[in-house]
Design an enzyme around this catalytic site. Structure first.
Site, PDB file in Angstrom:
ATOM      1  N   ASP A   1      -3.742  27.577   1.058  1.00 14.02           N
ATOM      2  CA  ASP A   1      -4.780  27.103   1.965  1.00 14.02           C
ATOM      3  C   ASP A   1      -5.502  25.851   1.482  1.00 14.02           C
ATOM      4  OD1 ASP A   1      -4.894  29.194   4.221  1.00 14.02           O
ATOM      5  OD2 ASP A   1      -4.881  30.429   2.426  1.00 14.02           O
TER       6      ASP A   1
ATOM      7  N   HIS B   1      -2.016  27.550  12.968  1.00 11.89           N
ATOM      8  CA  HIS B   1      -2.973  27.471  11.881  1.00 11.89           C
ATOM      9  C   HIS B   1      -2.461  26.373  10.969  1.00 11.89           C
ATOM     10  CE1 HIS B   1      -5.420  31.466  11.893  1.00 11.89           C
ATOM     11  NE2 HIS B   1      -5.629  30.717  12.946  1.00 11.89           N
TER      12      HIS B   1
ATOM     13  N   TRP C   1      -5.191  38.784  12.801  1.00 10.35           N
ATOM     14  CA  TRP C   1      -4.452  38.749  11.544  1.00 10.35           C
ATOM     15  C   TRP C   1      -4.951  39.898  10.685  1.00 10.35           C
ATOM     16  CZ3 TRP C   1      -6.399  38.276   6.508  1.00 10.35           C
ATOM     17  CH2 TRP C   1      -5.390  38.391   5.533  1.00 10.35           C
TER      18      TRP C   1
ATOM     19  N   ASP D   1       0.863  30.349  -0.395  1.00  9.67           N
ATOM     20  CA  ASP D   1      -0.092  30.219   0.707  1.00  9.67           C
ATOM     21  C   ASP D   1      -1.475  29.936   0.153  1.00  9.67           C
ATOM     22  OD1 ASP D   1      -1.467  30.523   3.173  1.00  9.67           O
ATOM     23  OD2 ASP D   1      -1.841  32.622   2.715  1.00  9.67           O
TER      24      ASP D   1
ATOM     25  N   HIS E   1       2.407  30.395   5.738  1.00  6.37           N
ATOM     26  CA  HIS E   1       2.832  31.799   5.744  1.00  6.37           C
ATOM     27  C   HIS E   1       4.329  32.031   5.694  1.00  6.37           C
ATOM     28  CE1 HIS E   1      -1.195  33.621   7.265  1.00  6.37           C
ATOM     29  NE2 HIS E   1      -1.320  32.870   6.199  1.00  6.37           N
TER      30      HIS E   1
ATOM     31  N   ASP F   1      -6.677  26.052   9.229  1.00  6.81           N
ATOM     32  CA  ASP F   1      -6.916  27.207   8.366  1.00  6.81           C
ATOM     33  C   ASP F   1      -6.697  26.845   6.907  1.00  6.81           C
ATOM     34  OD1 ASP F   1      -7.383  29.677   7.330  1.00  6.81           O
ATOM     35  OD2 ASP F   1      -5.576  30.632   8.115  1.00  6.81           O
TER      36      ASP F   1
ATOM     37  N   LYS G   1       2.628  36.891   8.402  1.00  7.21           N
ATOM     38  CA  LYS G   1       2.496  36.377   7.040  1.00  7.21           C
ATOM     39  C   LYS G   1       3.634  36.903   6.180  1.00  7.21           C
ATOM     40  CE  LYS G   1      -1.043  35.654   3.564  1.00  7.21           C
ATOM     41  NZ  LYS G   1      -2.456  35.692   3.244  1.00  7.21           N
TER      42      LYS G   1
ATOM     43  N   GLU H   1      -0.811  36.862  14.319  1.00  5.33           N
ATOM     44  CA  GLU H   1      -0.425  35.964  13.212  1.00  5.33           C
ATOM     45  C   GLU H   1       0.340  36.699  12.118  1.00  5.33           C
ATOM     46  OE1 GLU H   1      -3.785  34.192  11.233  1.00  5.33           O
ATOM     47  OE2 GLU H   1      -2.540  32.936   9.936  1.00  5.33           O
TER      48      GLU H   1
ATOM     49  N   ASP I   1       1.132  30.052  11.035  1.00  4.64           N
ATOM     50  CA  ASP I   1       0.321  29.439   9.984  1.00  4.64           C
ATOM     51  C   ASP I   1       1.275  28.720   9.048  1.00  4.64           C
ATOM     52  OD1 ASP I   1      -0.942  29.197   7.344  1.00  4.64           O
ATOM     53  OD2 ASP I   1      -2.585  30.387   8.157  1.00  4.64           O
TER      54      ASP I   1
HETATM   55  C1  RNT Z   1      -4.698  34.739   6.180  1.00  2.63           C
HETATM   56  C2  RNT Z   1      -4.550  34.128   7.526  1.00  2.63           C
HETATM   57  C3  RNT Z   1      -5.786  34.148   8.373  1.00  2.63           C
HETATM   58  C4  RNT Z   1      -7.047  33.837   7.601  1.00  2.63           C
HETATM   59  C5  RNT Z   1      -8.286  33.742   8.436  1.00  2.63           C
HETATM   60  C6  RNT Z   1      -9.518  33.741   7.619  1.00  2.63           C
HETATM   61  O1  RNT Z   1      -3.621  34.528   5.385  1.00  2.63           O
HETATM   62  O2  RNT Z   1      -4.082  32.818   7.407  1.00  2.63           O
HETATM   63  O3  RNT Z   1      -5.624  33.303   9.448  1.00  2.63           O
HETATM   64  O4  RNT Z   1      -6.915  32.672   6.848  1.00  2.63           O
HETATM   65  O5  RNT Z   1      -8.283  34.738   9.369  1.00  2.63           O
HETATM   66 ZN    ZN Z   2      -4.000  31.635   9.195  1.00  2.00          ZN
END
Ligand code: RNT
Ligand code: ZN
Length: 418
Positions: free
Chosen positions: A295, A285, A184, A293, A261, A325, A227, A225, A258
Site C-alpha cells: 500500500d 483500488h 472487503w 501488498d 492484491h 487505496d 485478495k 474485493e 486492488d
Molecule cells: C485490504 C484492502 C482494503 C483496505 C481498506 C482499508 O487489503 O485493500 O481495501 O485497504 O478497506
Molecule cells: Zn483495497
C-alpha cells in the site's frame, strides 16, 4: 498570456499534428472523479476507539507527526488535499469513521452517525463511497468475520454489512450520486488449512444474506474485493480472486480489483478487459505494492499508466469507479493524497492524449513496427505542459507549488496535534 498558456498553445499544436485534441482530453478528464480514501489521513484508525489498533492483516508503518484524530481534523486535512488536486472528486469512507458521543456497535451503525459527513460532502460537492469495517474489532481478532465458523460472529458481521449498505444508500440519496459500498474482509489462515472449501461456502452464504435486500442502484452499488494474502493470512485467504470473480459474475455485483492484491508480477491492467466481459461495473483500488501488498503511495509507474490506458482504450470509464487505496504513515499524509491522486490523474490524462484511431488502425493493418514507434514517440510528447495548463485552469497549484501549501499547513496545523 502566461508562460504556461503560451507553452500550452505549442503543446496543443504538437498534439494536433498527431490527431489528438488536447482541449477535448482535458474536458474529458475534468469529468472523471477519483475517490480519495479517508483512511490515508489517520493510518486506518477511525474514530470508534482511539485505543484500538489496526488489525486484519493490513498495516500502516511510520509515525510522521500530525495524523487526524477527529472527524473535524480529517475533514480539514481532506479540504487541503482536495484543494491541491484539479477536478471534483469523491471521498471513500470506512464505517469506523462514524461520529457519535457514545459507543455504537458495528452492527448498530445508522445513517445519523454519518450526518456530519453528508453535510460536509454536500457543501464541498463530493460524492461519497462507503465500506463496512470488518477488522480492528474483538470479533475479528481470530482472523474470521463473514466466513466465521460461529453463527453468532458471522451474523454480527452480516448485520454490519447490511447496515453499511443502508448507509451507502443514505449517502447516495442525500448526495444525488450512488455510493459504491465495497466489502472487503480479512478472513484467512496463517498456515495451510485442511478445509479450503467450508469457509468459502460460508462466505458465499453470508454475502447472499448481506445482499438479499434490493437497493436502488441510483443510491448504492455493491462491490466485492479479493485478495491474495495478508499479514497473518499468508497461506489462505477465503475471498480469493477466483471466489469473488465467480461471485460478482453470478450475482452481477461490482468487482473490485486492488492493484496490490495479486502476485508481484501479476498486474490488474490485463484483467480489466477480461472481467468487463462479465461483470456490470468495476471498482479499482489504485495502490502500489512494493514486494508485497504494501500500500505505497501511487507513483507514475508503467502499471499505473497501463491501467488508465486500458480504461480509455477499452472505453470502460463509464463503467469504472476509480478509488485509491494506500496508507503511508512515514511521510506527510496530506502529501500522500495529493501526490497519489495527482499521479492517478496524470496517467489518465496521458491515456486520454493517445492518438487512438491511428494506433488502432496500425494494429488492425498488422503494422506492428509503426505501432511500437508511435507508442514510444508518445512518451516524449509535452504531456507535462498540458497537465500544468489543466492545473492552471482548475485553479490548483502548478508543479511543486502544492508542497508549499502542505509545508505551511504542517507548521500552522499539524505540529499542534502532538
Ligand atoms: C485490504 C484492502 C482494503 C483496505 C481498506 C482499508 O487489503 O485493500 O481495501 O485497504 O478497506
Ligand atoms: Zn483495497
Amino acid at each position: 498570456m502566461s508562460n504556461i498558456e503560451k507553452s500550452y498553445q505549442l503543446a496543443r499544436e504538437r498534439y494536433a499534428e498527431m490527431g489528438v485534441d488536447t482541449d477535448e482530453a482535458l474536458s474529458l478528464l475534468q469529468k472523471i472523479p477519483i475517490s480519495l480514501h479517508c483512511w490515508q489521513g489517520d493510518d486506518v484508525g477511525g474514530f470508534e476507539d482511539p485505543e484500538r489498533g489496526l488489525s486484519g492483516g493490513i498495516m500502516a508503518t511510520g509515525n510522521y507527526p500530525g495524523k487526524a484524530r477527529t472527524a473535524a481534523e480529517l475533514r480539514q486535512d481532506l479540504d487541503l488535499a482536495f484543494s491541491l488536486i484539479p477536478g471534483t472528486h469523491r471521498l471513500n469512507l470506512h464505517a469506523i469513521y462514524l461520529e457519535s458521543d457514545r459507543k455504537v456497535e458495528r452492527n448498530a451503525i445508522e445513517p445519523k452517525h454519518f450526518a456530519g459527513w453528508v453535510e460536509w460532502a454536500k457543501a464541498n460537492n463530493h460524492g461519497v463511497d462507503f465500506n463496512p469495517t470488518c477488522f480492528s474489532h474483538p470479533l475479528a481478532d481470530d482472523g474470521f468475520t463473514l466466513a466465521h465458523q460461529d453463527d453468532g460472529v458471522r451474523n454480527f458481521w452480516i448485520e454490519h454489512c447490511i447496515a453499511s449498505r443502508e448507509i451507502g444508500a443514505y449517502f447516495g440519496r442525500k448526495l444525488g450520486t450512488p455510493a459504491v459500498t465495497n466489502v472487503w474482509i480479512p478472513d484467512g489462515f496463517k498456515d495451510t488449512p485442511v478445509d479450503r472449501e467450508a469457509p468459502r461456502q460460508r462466505l458465499m452464504d453470508s454475502l447472499d444474506k448481506v445482499f438479499a435486500k434490493q437497493i436502488d442502484p441510483a443510491h448504492n452499488l455493491d462491490a466485492v474485493e479479493c485478495k491474495l494474502f495478508g499479514l497473518g493470512s499468508e497461506s489462505y485467504v477465503v475471498g480469493s480472486h477466483e471466489f469473488y470473480l465467480g461471485y460478482a459474475i453470478t450475482r452481477q455485483k461490482l468487482l473490485c480489483l486492488d492493484a496490490g492484491h495479486f502476485h508481484p508480477t501479476e498486474t490488474i491492467s490485463d484483467k480489466i478487459s477480461s472481467v468487463m466481459q462479465y461483470v456490470p461495473e468495476l471498482l479499482l483500488h489504485v495502490s502500489r505494492g512494493v514486494r508485497w501488498d504494501s500500500d505505497h503511495v501511487v507513483t507514475l509507474t508503467d502499471e499505473l499508466q497501463a491501467i488508465m490506458q486500458e480504461l480509455v482504450r477499452g472505453r470502460y470509464l463509464g463503467r469504472t469507479h476509480i478509488g485509491l487505496d494506500f496508507f503511508d504513515a512515514s511521510i506527510n499524509r496530506i502529501a500522500c493524497w495529493a501526490i497519489g491522486t495527482r499521479n492517478t490523474l496524470k496517467s489518465l490524462l496521458m491515456a486520454l492524449l493517445e492518438p487512438l484511431s491511428t494506433l488502432r488502425q496500425m494494429e488492425n493493418e498488422g503494422d506492428f513496427t509503426g505501432r511500437l514507434a508511435l507508442l514510444e514517440e508518445l512518451k516524449s510528447l509535452p504531456f507535462g505542459t498540458v497537465w500544468d495548463y489543466y492545473c492552471l485552469q482548475e485553479e490548483v497549484p502548478i508543479g511543486m507549488a502544492f508542497m508549499k501549501e502542505i509545508r505551511h499547513y504542517e507548521k500552522q496545523v499539524l505540529v499542534n496535534r502532538e
